[in-house]
Design a protein around this motif. Sequence first.
Motif, short mmCIF file in Angstrom:
data_model
loop_
_atom_site.label_atom_id
_atom_site.label_comp_id
_atom_site.label_asym_id
_atom_site.label_seq_id
_atom_site.Cartn_x
_atom_site.Cartn_y
_atom_site.Cartn_z
N THR A 52 0.80 -1.23 0.00
CA THR A 52 0.00 0.00 0.00
C THR A 52 0.83 1.28 0.00
OG1 THR A 52 -0.10 0.04 2.42
CG2 THR A 52 -1.85 -1.16 1.27
N VAL A 53 2.10 1.20 0.41
CA VAL A 53 2.97 2.39 0.56
C VAL A 53 2.32 3.39 1.53
CG1 VAL A 53 4.47 3.98 -0.70
CG2 VAL A 53 3.54 2.01 -1.87
N SER A 54 1.73 2.89 2.58
CA SER A 54 1.12 3.76 3.60
C SER A 54 0.85 2.93 4.85
CB SER A 54 -0.17 4.40 3.08
OG SER A 54 -1.08 3.41 2.65
N TRP A 120 9.14 1.53 -0.30
CA TRP A 120 10.56 1.85 -0.32
C TRP A 120 10.78 3.33 -0.10
CZ3 TRP A 120 12.01 5.33 -4.05
CH2 TRP A 120 11.14 5.50 -5.14
N THR A 121 11.99 3.65 0.32
CA THR A 121 12.43 5.04 0.44
C THR A 121 13.76 5.18 -0.29
OG1 THR A 121 13.50 4.54 2.55
CG2 THR A 121 11.24 5.42 2.62
N GLY A 126 21.03 7.52 -3.95
CA GLY A 126 20.12 7.45 -5.09
C GLY A 126 19.48 6.09 -5.29
N GLY A 127 19.72 5.16 -4.38
CA GLY A 127 19.12 3.84 -4.49
C GLY A 127 17.78 3.78 -3.78
N ARG A 128 17.28 2.58 -3.60
CA ARG A 128 16.00 2.38 -2.95
C ARG A 128 16.16 1.40 -1.78
NH1 ARG A 128 11.57 1.76 -7.91
NH2 ARG A 128 11.79 3.90 -8.70
N LEU A 129 15.53 1.74 -0.67
CA LEU A 129 15.53 0.90 0.51
C LEU A 129 14.13 0.33 0.70
CD1 LEU A 129 17.01 -0.16 3.04
CD2 LEU A 129 16.21 1.90 4.23
N PHE A 130 13.99 -1.00 0.49
CA PHE A 130 12.69 -1.65 0.61
C PHE A 130 12.48 -2.14 2.04
CE2 PHE A 130 11.09 -1.96 -3.72
CZ PHE A 130 12.21 -1.64 -4.48
N GLN A 171 6.36 -1.61 -8.90
CA GLN A 171 7.41 -2.46 -8.33
C GLN A 171 6.89 -3.34 -7.20
OE1 GLN A 171 8.03 1.16 -8.25
NE2 GLN A 171 8.54 0.87 -10.41
N ASP A 172 5.64 -3.20 -6.81
CA ASP A 172 5.13 -3.95 -5.67
C ASP A 172 4.77 -5.38 -6.06
OD1 ASP A 172 3.13 -2.43 -7.14
OD2 ASP A 172 1.65 -3.14 -5.71
N PRO A 173 4.92 -6.29 -5.10
CA PRO A 173 5.23 -6.08 -3.68
C PRO A 173 6.72 -5.99 -3.36
CG PRO A 173 4.75 -8.38 -4.04
CD PRO A 173 4.54 -7.70 -5.37
N GLY A 174 7.59 -5.86 -4.35
CA GLY A 174 9.00 -5.58 -4.09
C GLY A 174 9.86 -6.81 -3.88
N PRO A 175 11.19 -6.60 -3.83
CA PRO A 175 12.12 -7.73 -3.74
C PRO A 175 12.15 -8.41 -2.37
CG PRO A 175 13.32 -5.67 -3.63
CD PRO A 175 11.90 -5.31 -3.95
#
Length: 350
Positions: A52-54, A120-121, A126-130, A171-175
């Motif tokens: 949901t990203v929330s 993710w943030t 510049g990367g992504r933190l899941f 990209q969900d549900p992500g790696p």
Amino acid sequence: MKQLLVPALLALLAGCATTPPTPLAPTGPKIDTTYTAKGQSSRARFLVLHYTVSDNPSSIKILTEQQVSAHYLVTNGPQPVIYRLVDENRAAYHAGVSSWKNYTQLNSSSIGIEIVNPGWTSTPEGGRLFYPFPQEQMDVLLPLLKDIVQRHGIAPENVLGHSDIAPLRKQDPGPLFPWQRLAQEGLVLWPDANRVANVRPIFEATLPDLFWFQRKLATHGFAIQQTGMLDQQTRTVLSAFQMKYRPSDFAGNPDAETAALLEVLTTPANAPLPVVPTPVTTAPVPPLPPATPPVPVVPETAPAPAAPLPVPTPVPPAPMPAPVAVPTPATPPVPAPAVVPATPAAVNTP
């Protein structure tokens, strides 16, 4: 008189209060459900998972008050809750522009489950933190998945993520979603590790071209254009595939491990895979024996000169005999020619 009227009135009122209300007349035509057709199936062919990203309150508010929706919402926290937001017989608006294999616009043929997760943030680099999915949340989700899959007959290859059906947008549900745990429960299609290990050396020796990768990704189910180039869409789709099956590295690079995973996933389990050629081993050639030193040629000793042979005395030739006179034979007289009569000319026979 008043004493008689009061009890009668009370009895009348009591009777009115206990009289059941008249049922409303049913609306629509009368339907007889005596018979049930054998030829039917569930409208739900796919099961799609999202994050949901929330947080919990925001997720509930968005999924109930806005146009986007899902059939189920699984909350986060020590005791997760499953909310049913849309009846399974109705379409929820969770997939958007989507496709898988020969199907498009999957809202009408899927059941959507939203899982509360921050997503993710961005990192300073510049990367992504899941964010991971808590164990308590998975313990609640798995029974729900098993129930839906069993009731609707959804195949493991059709239990998907939003990133599978819309890889260029989502990209969900992500790696960090535990796809392999779902595979261990028989819910998700998963490549056999032994088959992957057996076929991987082929691709390590020779990596296929980009057309091969694009065809395999399309066969697996992704919507991808066949360009033969490592363009942005190809990298993105490769990354979506790797997030699910090789989450340790989902940079979108076409490498040997990804090729082996694709080969196994797109080959039926009972079909043979390409065989790694066995290197031809030849018997070692024995070393040549050491060269024999040449035997020195000893010149032969010249023989002693032989004793001179005696020369014979020449014999004078015998004298030629004197010629003998041979008498000349007499010449016989030549007879006169006889007169021969004329013979007629020969005639050609037919």
